[in-house]
Design a protein around this motif. Structure first.
Motif, PDB file in Angstrom:
ATOM      1  N   GLU A 114     -69.986  77.928  97.248  1.00  0.00           N
ATOM      2  CA  GLU A 114     -71.349  77.506  98.297  1.00  0.00           C
ATOM      3  C   GLU A 114     -71.127  75.864  98.922  1.00  0.00           C
ATOM      4  OE1 GLU A 114     -73.673  78.182  95.035  1.00  0.00           O
ATOM      5  OE2 GLU A 114     -73.463  80.588  95.637  1.00  0.00           O
ATOM      6  N   LYS A 115     -71.367  74.890  97.967  1.00  0.00           N
ATOM      7  CA  LYS A 115     -70.871  73.753  98.603  1.00  0.00           C
ATOM      8  C   LYS A 115     -70.381  73.725  99.751  1.00  0.00           C
ATOM      9  CE  LYS A 115     -71.922  71.190  94.598  1.00  0.00           C
ATOM     10  NZ  LYS A 115     -71.706  70.643  93.136  1.00  0.00           N
ATOM     11  N   ILE A 116     -68.995  74.034  99.989  1.00  0.00           N
ATOM     12  CA  ILE A 116     -68.791  73.743 101.406  1.00  0.00           C
ATOM     13  C   ILE A 116     -69.011  74.936 101.808  1.00  0.00           C
ATOM     14  CG2 ILE A 116     -66.120  74.556 102.393  1.00  0.00           C
ATOM     15  CD1 ILE A 116     -64.150  74.105  99.112  1.00  0.00           C
ATOM     16  N   GLN A 118     -72.256  74.864 102.874  1.00  0.00           N
ATOM     17  CA  GLN A 118     -73.434  74.251 103.090  1.00  0.00           C
ATOM     18  C   GLN A 118     -73.138  72.975 103.754  1.00  0.00           C
ATOM     19  OE1 GLN A 118     -75.089  72.936  99.268  1.00  0.00           O
ATOM     20  NE2 GLN A 118     -75.903  75.289  98.889  1.00  0.00           N
ATOM     21  N   LYS A 119     -72.055  72.440 103.911  1.00  0.00           N
ATOM     22  CA  LYS A 119     -71.557  71.940 104.238  1.00  0.00           C
ATOM     23  C   LYS A 119     -71.277  71.765 106.080  1.00  0.00           C
ATOM     24  CE  LYS A 119     -70.885  68.173 100.752  1.00  0.00           C
ATOM     25  NZ  LYS A 119     -69.978  66.952 100.563  1.00  0.00           N
TER      26      LYS A 119
END
Length: 119
Positions: A114-116, A118-119
């Protein structure tokens, strides 16, 4: 039987008399040989009884040894079963811990994904 209920002759006396006559005839025919046989048979009987006693003692000794050995084996088996149960319990605990770690790893991977994204 006679009229006054007494036997005419005693059968026991005749039997005893016959037996003694047979013994007398046997002694005349066989003589000392029978006595030697009787002596040998008595010696054999004593020898057999002694050997029987020795064998009975050996059987009892073996029975005692077997009981001791069985008790020892039983104790050893119980100890090993207890150790196996302990090891199995530890392995089950390790597997449950590994499952928890897999869940945590999966969650971390999802969070990382999810963090990847978002970027």
């Amino acid at each position: 039987m006679t009229k006054n209920n007494k036997p005419m002759f005693k059968l026991e006396d005749k039997i005893e008399s016959s037996a003694s006559k047979i013994d007398l005839i046997k002694n005349l025919i066989f003589g000392e040989t029978i006595q030697e046989y009787d002596t040998e048979f008595d010696a054999l009987k004593k020898d057999i009884l002694q050997k029987k006693k020795v064998l009975e003692d050996l059987v009892e000794e073996i029975r005692s040894d077997l009981n001791t050995t069985l008790d020892s084996v039983s104790t050893d088996v119980n100890i090993r079963i207890t150790e196996l149960e302990k090891n199995l319990s530890e392995k089950i605990d390790d597997i449950e811990t590994d499952k928890v770690n897999k869940k945590m790893l999966g969650k971390l991977l999802v969070d990382l994904g999810e963090k990847i994204a978002q970027k």
